[in-house]
Write an enzyme that holds these catalytic residues in place. Structure first.
Site, mmCIF file in Angstrom:
data_model
loop_
_atom_site.group_PDB
_atom_site.id
_atom_site.type_symbol
_atom_site.label_atom_id
_atom_site.label_comp_id
_atom_site.label_asym_id
_atom_site.label_seq_id
_atom_site.Cartn_x
_atom_site.Cartn_y
_atom_site.Cartn_z
ATOM 1 N N LYS A 28 -1.520 1.313 -17.783
ATOM 2 C CA LYS A 28 -1.468 0.990 -19.239
ATOM 3 C C LYS A 28 -2.378 1.846 -20.279
ATOM 4 O O LYS A 28 -1.986 2.378 -21.398
ATOM 5 C CB LYS A 28 -1.457 -0.343 -19.530
ATOM 6 C CG LYS A 28 -0.990 -0.758 -20.848
ATOM 7 C CD LYS A 28 -1.166 -2.258 -21.140
ATOM 8 C CE LYS A 28 -0.412 -3.039 -20.257
ATOM 9 N NZ LYS A 28 0.519 -3.962 -21.107
ATOM 10 N N ARG A 98 -4.844 -7.484 -22.594
ATOM 11 C CA ARG A 98 -3.893 -7.297 -21.585
ATOM 12 C C ARG A 98 -4.442 -6.838 -20.220
ATOM 13 O O ARG A 98 -5.329 -5.800 -20.463
ATOM 14 C CB ARG A 98 -2.701 -6.522 -21.766
ATOM 15 C CG ARG A 98 -2.001 -7.278 -23.097
ATOM 16 C CD ARG A 98 -0.890 -6.035 -23.364
ATOM 17 N NE ARG A 98 -0.280 -6.156 -24.673
ATOM 18 C CZ ARG A 98 0.687 -6.914 -25.061
ATOM 19 N NH1 ARG A 98 1.630 -7.027 -23.958
ATOM 20 N NH2 ARG A 98 1.275 -6.674 -26.317
ATOM 21 N N GLY A 107 3.819 -8.397 -14.509
ATOM 22 C CA GLY A 107 3.682 -10.014 -14.580
ATOM 23 C C GLY A 107 2.785 -10.593 -13.766
ATOM 24 O O GLY A 107 2.627 -11.799 -13.627
ATOM 25 N N MET A 109 -0.663 -10.341 -13.711
ATOM 26 C CA MET A 109 -1.868 -11.106 -14.433
ATOM 27 C C MET A 109 -1.758 -11.259 -15.721
ATOM 28 O O MET A 109 -0.478 -11.549 -16.100
ATOM 29 C CB MET A 109 -3.062 -9.561 -14.155
ATOM 30 C CG MET A 109 -3.425 -9.474 -12.825
ATOM 31 S SD MET A 109 -4.476 -8.071 -12.576
ATOM 32 C CE MET A 109 -3.383 -6.728 -12.945
ATOM 33 N N ARG A 342 5.853 3.403 -19.230
ATOM 34 C CA ARG A 342 5.416 3.545 -17.861
ATOM 35 C C ARG A 342 6.588 4.091 -17.328
ATOM 36 O O ARG A 342 7.739 3.857 -17.795
ATOM 37 C CB ARG A 342 5.128 2.429 -17.461
ATOM 38 C CG ARG A 342 5.969 1.231 -17.133
ATOM 39 C CD ARG A 342 5.716 -0.177 -16.842
ATOM 40 N NE ARG A 342 6.600 -1.269 -17.282
ATOM 41 C CZ ARG A 342 6.363 -2.415 -17.104
ATOM 42 N NH1 ARG A 342 5.431 -2.939 -16.289
ATOM 43 N NH2 ARG A 342 7.164 -3.254 -17.457
ATOM 44 N N HIS A 458 11.461 -10.953 -15.222
ATOM 45 C CA HIS A 458 10.639 -10.751 -14.180
ATOM 46 C C HIS A 458 11.641 -10.919 -12.808
ATOM 47 O O HIS A 458 11.428 -9.930 -11.885
ATOM 48 C CB HIS A 458 9.644 -11.593 -14.033
ATOM 49 C CG HIS A 458 8.401 -11.391 -14.840
ATOM 50 N ND1 HIS A 458 7.820 -10.114 -14.961
ATOM 51 C CD2 HIS A 458 7.923 -12.183 -15.901
ATOM 52 C CE1 HIS A 458 6.882 -10.284 -15.849
ATOM 53 N NE2 HIS A 458 6.907 -11.240 -16.163
ATOM 54 N N SER A 774 11.306 13.803 25.467
ATOM 55 C CA SER A 774 11.685 12.864 24.337
ATOM 56 C C SER A 774 10.855 11.794 24.712
ATOM 57 O O SER A 774 11.030 10.930 25.508
ATOM 58 C CB SER A 774 13.353 12.541 24.549
ATOM 59 O OG SER A 774 13.799 11.695 23.398
ATOM 60 N N CYS A 842 12.619 9.133 20.362
ATOM 61 C CA CYS A 842 13.587 8.563 20.348
ATOM 62 C C CYS A 842 13.447 7.163 20.299
ATOM 63 O O CYS A 842 14.708 6.499 20.326
ATOM 64 C CB CYS A 842 14.694 9.209 21.465
ATOM 65 S SG CYS A 842 14.171 8.631 22.981
ATOM 66 N N TYR A 862 11.791 17.132 16.779
ATOM 67 C CA TYR A 862 12.818 16.086 16.145
ATOM 68 C C TYR A 862 12.685 14.845 16.100
ATOM 69 O O TYR A 862 11.601 14.409 16.953
ATOM 70 C CB TYR A 862 14.126 16.376 17.005
ATOM 71 C CG TYR A 862 14.156 15.875 18.316
ATOM 72 C CD1 TYR A 862 14.841 14.526 18.734
ATOM 73 C CD2 TYR A 862 13.748 16.822 19.370
ATOM 74 C CE1 TYR A 862 14.728 14.206 19.834
ATOM 75 C CE2 TYR A 862 14.012 16.405 20.670
ATOM 76 C CZ TYR A 862 14.551 15.115 20.903
ATOM 77 O OH TYR A 862 14.377 14.590 22.129
HETATM 78 C C1 PEP Z 1 12.292 4.002 24.560
HETATM 79 O O1 PEP Z 1 11.627 3.361 25.494
HETATM 80 O O2 PEP Z 1 11.631 4.178 23.411
HETATM 81 C C2 PEP Z 1 13.661 4.259 24.564
HETATM 82 C C3 PEP Z 1 14.288 5.029 23.836
HETATM 83 O O3 PEP Z 1 14.440 3.666 25.632
HETATM 84 P P1 PEP Z 1 15.110 2.190 25.630
HETATM 85 O O4 PEP Z 1 14.586 1.569 24.467
HETATM 86 O O5 PEP Z 1 16.271 2.318 26.031
HETATM 87 O O6 PEP Z 1 14.301 1.642 26.774
#
Ligand code: PEP
Ligand code: MG
Length: 901
Positions: A28, A98, A107, A109, A342, A458, A774, A842, A862
């Site tokens: 502010k 303020r 809101g 303080m 703001r 709020h 992976s 993954c 990825y």
């Molecule tokens: C993992 O272990 O991260 C995975 C993707 O396989 P799952 O969750 O099927 O064991």
């Protein structure tokens, strides 16, 4: 905070600062200085720095002599500009005090208005304004605020006296109270102060100022501010600045007012001025939601000149800050003053539209547009909402304050909301109006419904920030706190009954109502397109069915990074065959059952390949802990017991006994560490053999239909290179057998999951047999910590989090210090051995922002996440690139520079 006092200058006049000094002046303060420099109508004032706040705490809660003299000098500077004097009986200077922290904490303080009034100066104010009633109303408001915030006297005691006085004098509203009655009330309030604090109400205006500044510093550590900081990861040692500004009055009469304005619509992002105001009202009346305000458009008719100035200032400020602004203004005798600007809080939908529009208007770069989005808000956009069905009759309609649909049990206070949520219930926080103290209730609730307050109250601001649906200002709502019931128009509901709200339309319904799927707006598609231009990580989906595959593709997945084939067996028709296969007594029996499963798997894969035409599909071979597939032992034993009681059917009894014995022989004490993944494939090669055959038969079949197929076969739970070597040989053998001539035209890859720490450690040796890695971070986290992923969260993780042994749940946010180190090591070793080795992640962490940032940092190719998380991951991956280039600092700093209280 370190014990050393900070010796720098601690007070800055607005003319001396600018928005880049946000760390010192707070959001502010920085913006008030910036607006002053832009020549906008800002009442003069000064900012006490966050360093002064730190000093205050270091000195055990007192203001140093230097600070007090700096404040006095700054007050004199205001006096000169305003041609009046602090504490003067004729021309008194009044100020507001303020808080203004570095990061927005709306809101959380405290604020004190009309400071500088005492028994003498109030007379001066009355004379100057020629309005006794106004002057004494200001004085009693000041004593009330000062009493509550500085002296800690419960505000209810003041409001009770006001109510008593009004009822005694038969006054229905504050407007009807006379000057004499206000004067009488100031006397009562002063007595209340004496009674509770043991001291007279301070008449020395500098003493008032010092005490108020100290109280605002202390409010940095009040309970709600602490909760808020924890929620938004705001450092506790940042401290707050304090802004002292000469008062302007929106409550001096019918040609005065106060309001809030957004330069674009904060609900849907439309490019239009949007706001609310109240005539003859002071300070926080609009945000506090005690009176329901009027739409800004009406000001155009009421005070066209002021509206014109306001519109021009709004346009100027938005262009200056290159973002949608939330501006507070006051009109005093038809003169406009700006009190704050703001970066405006906005819904997810509006955030996306505004970012895209500003980019297209050339105001911001594509990187800035992408960085303006809080990825967690994408979830909100992709959340389900209440379908506008004919037969759905609302119980009541309020203001659509934060979009999305939600259902939950009515909870009439924040504590109940929290308790019920803790017990696994969905709750809807319902209250007459919400105050910042309710923040933990809003946090616990699915949605919020209030009776009073506007779109900028709020409740609305906080719910919007959290991405929760909210309906405000529902005037058909009344609450009976004693009976614990609510009235919605003609309907009476009890606390605990379920209601639904639609924060997009403002409607409130009885019971839970059907929710419809979200849609991708053109703006979101555009913004995701910009993110795609920036990001370097590929984004794949964890999808196990053709339906999920299609959804992922719609959300922009570039392939499937994990298809858990065991999930393809969880249907009524398939499970019994799979169970018999697992329980088979001989290889022959198992193979004959696998032959029945093969066509089903093949058709699944064909559908997946078709859905992902042209994109890679990574199929993970079977990896269930065995117990997930075995028939239920207790049920079978119960069946046997009953059969024995009935007598007869010897054959059935024999069959059951045999099955029970077989299941017992397969049972494991630690199934997660047992016959899973590649161990199963090595023990019973015919299972993987069938799956691989199904993959390549499907590939061949769809290729004949001119579908571009790119299968990738992934071997789970590898811990030793020889496991992978053996199974890769199996894949290559079956592939060449099944594909025959097409072996040359259909290319495939074979890779492995890295989810056993030993595999990560031996990544170079593993890479010899893999085309890709992976990282299965669910298992890798489980095995690195030695925490059972099935049990830890239910047993001890929350206590570990409470005790600060862990700062985050490692199953949600990748543990970069431990598990992350294994990943880094494995990537370096793996790529060192095979430079073209593809690497990705993954586990569930593929849908978590900080984990995605980590993936970018260590150079993965990825991440793969669940279908509805794909847009989130695309955006986070782009933000990760921006952060890695060091651009985040500038754009994030800007986001910090704008907000304040
Ligand atoms: C993992 O272990 O991260 C995975 C993707 O396989 P799952 O969750 O099927 O064991
Ligand atoms: Mg796993």
């Amino acid at each position: 905070m370190s014990a050393e006092l900070i010796k720098e200058k601690q007070v800055y006049l607005f003319e001396e600062g600018n928005a880049s000094m946000v760390k010192l002046l707070g959001g502010k303060g920085g913006n008030l200085a910036e607006m002053t420099a832009l020549g906008l109508p800002i009442p003069p004032g000064f900012t006490i720095t966050t360093d002064a706040c730190k000093n205050y705490y270091k000195q055990g809660g007192s203001l140093s002599g230097e600070l007090q003299s700096e404040m006095r000098r700054a007050v004199s500077a205001i006096e000169k500009v305003k041609d009046c004097r602090f504490g003067d009986g004729e021309r008194p200077l009044l100020v507001s005090v303020r808080s203004g922290s570095v990061t927005s904490m709306p809101g959380m303080m405290d604020t004190i208005l009309n400071l500088g009034l005492n028994d003498e100066t109030v007379k001066g104010l009355a004379q100057q304004t020629n309005n006794d009633s106004f002057a004494y109303d200001c004085y009693r408001r000041f004593i009330g605020m000062f009493g509550e915030i500085v002296l800690g006297i419960p505000s209810i005691l003041f409001s009770r006296q006001l109510e008593e006085l009004k009822s005694h004098a038969s006054r229905d509203s504050d407007q009807e109270v006379t000057a004499g009655e206000w004067k009488q009330l100031t006397g009562l309030y002063k007595m209340l102060v004496k009674e509770h604090s043991g001291k007279e109400f301070p008449q020395d205006v500098y003493q008032q100022l010092n005490m108020a500044v100290g109280a605002v510093f202390r409010s940095w550590n009040n309970a709600r501010a602490k909760v808020y900081r924890k929620l938004y990861s705001i450092p506790h040692d940042q401290g707050t600045a304090v802004n002292v500004q000469s008062m302007v009055f929106g409550n001096r009469g019918e040609d005065c007012g106060t309001g809030v304005l957004f330069t674009r619509n904060p609900s849907n992002g439309a490019k239009e001025l949007y706001g609310e105001y109240l005539i003859n009202a002071q300070g926080e009346d609009v945000v506090a939601g005690l009176r329901t305000p009027r739409k800004l458009g009406e000001l155009k008719d009421e005070m066209p000149e002021v509206y014109g100035q306001l519109a021009a200032a709004a346009a100027g400020l938005e262009a200056h800050y290159r973002d949608m602004q939330d501006i507070e203004f006051t009109i005093e005798n038809r003169t406009l003053y700006l009190l704050q600007t703001r970066s405006g809080k906005r819904t997810a939908q509006a955030a996306v539209k505004i970012a895209v529009d500003l980019y297209e208007e050339g105001a911001i770069t594509k990187e800035e547009a992408v960085n303006r989005i809080d990825v967690s808000h994408l979830d909100q956009l992709l959340h389900r909402s209440i379908a506008p069905l004919e037969e759905l009759k609302p119980l009541a309609i309020g203001l659509p304050a934060s979009p999305g649909g939600a259902s939950g049990m009515i909870a009439l206070d924040a504590e109940i909301a929290e308790t019920w949520k803790h017990n696994g219930k969905n709750v809807m926080l319902v209250s007459a109006e919400t105050s910042p103290e309710d923040i933990h209730g809003i946090l616990a609730a699915e949605g919020v419904l209030t009776g009073r307050g506007g779109m900028t109250s709020h409740a609305a601001v906080v719910a919007r920030g959290m991405g929760k649906p909210c309906v405000c200002g529902c005037d058909q709502l009344s609450i009976d706190a004693e009976q614990r019931t609510i009235h919605l128009g003609d309907y009476v509901l009890k606390e605990g009954d379920v209601i639904s709200i639609d924060g997009t339309s403002g409607r409130v319904y009885a019971g839970s109502v059907p929710l419809s799927d979200p849609e991708m707006t053109p703006e979101l598609l555009k913004l995701l397109g910009l993110a795609d231009e920036i990001r370097e990580l590929n984004i794949y989906a964890n999808a196990d069915t053709p339906h999920d595959a299609r959804i992922s593709r719609q959300f922009g997945a570039e392939g499937i990074g994990l298809c858990r084939t065991e999930h393809m067996f969880f249907s009524d028709t398939r499970l019994p065959i799979v169970q018999s296969m697992i329980l088979a007594d001989s290889r022959e029996e198992r193979i004959s059952l696998l032959e029945r499963i093969l066509p089903m798997q093949q058709s699944d894969f064909e559908d997946m390949f078709e859905a992902m035409d042209g994109l890679q599909v990574t199929i993970r071979l079977l990896d269930p802990p065995l117990h997930e597939f075995l028939p239920n032992l207790e049920q079978l034993e119960e069946q046997l017991r009953r059969l024995k009681l009935r007598g007869g059917d010897i054959e059935e009894e024999k069959r059951l006994k045999h099955m029970i014995a077989k299941i017992r022989s397969l049972q494991e004490r630690n199934p997660m560490l047992g016959l899973r993944g590649c161990r199963l494939g090595i023990q019973f090669p015919e299972i993987y053999d069938m799956q691989i055959e199904a993959v390549f038969r499907a590939a061949k079949s769809v290729a004949h239909r001119r579908i571009e197929v790119r299968p990738e076969i992934m071997i789970p739970l590898v811990g030793d290179p020889r496991e992978l070597k053996q199974l890769r040989a199996l894949v290559d053998k079956v592939a060449s057998q099944v594909l025959g001539e097409e072996f040359k035209t259909i290319s495939y890859r074979v890779g492995t999951m890295i989810e056993v720490p030993r595999a990560a450690v031996m990544a170079d040796k593993i890479a010899e047999h893999a085309d890709f890695f992976s990282f299965g971070t669910n298992d890798l986290t489980q095995m690195t910590f030695g925490y059972s992923r099935d049990d830890a969260e239910g047993k001890f993780l929350s206590s570990y989090l409470d005790r600060n042994i862990l700062s985050e749940n490692p199953f949600q946010m990748l543990d970069q210090e431990g598990v992350g180190k294994l990943i880094e090591w494995a990537v370096t070793k793996g790529k060192g051995k095979k430079s073209f080795l593809k690497t990705g992640l993954c586990g569930e962490h593929g849908g978590d922002q900080s984990s995605i940032f980590f993936c970018q940092q260590v150079g993965l190719d990825y991440v793969s996440c669940s279908p509805y998380r794909i847009p989130y991951a695309r955006m986070a991956a782009a933000q990760a690139v921006i952060a890695s280039r060091g651009e985040a600092a500038s754009t994030k700093a800007e986001a910090v520079a704008l907000p304040s209280e």
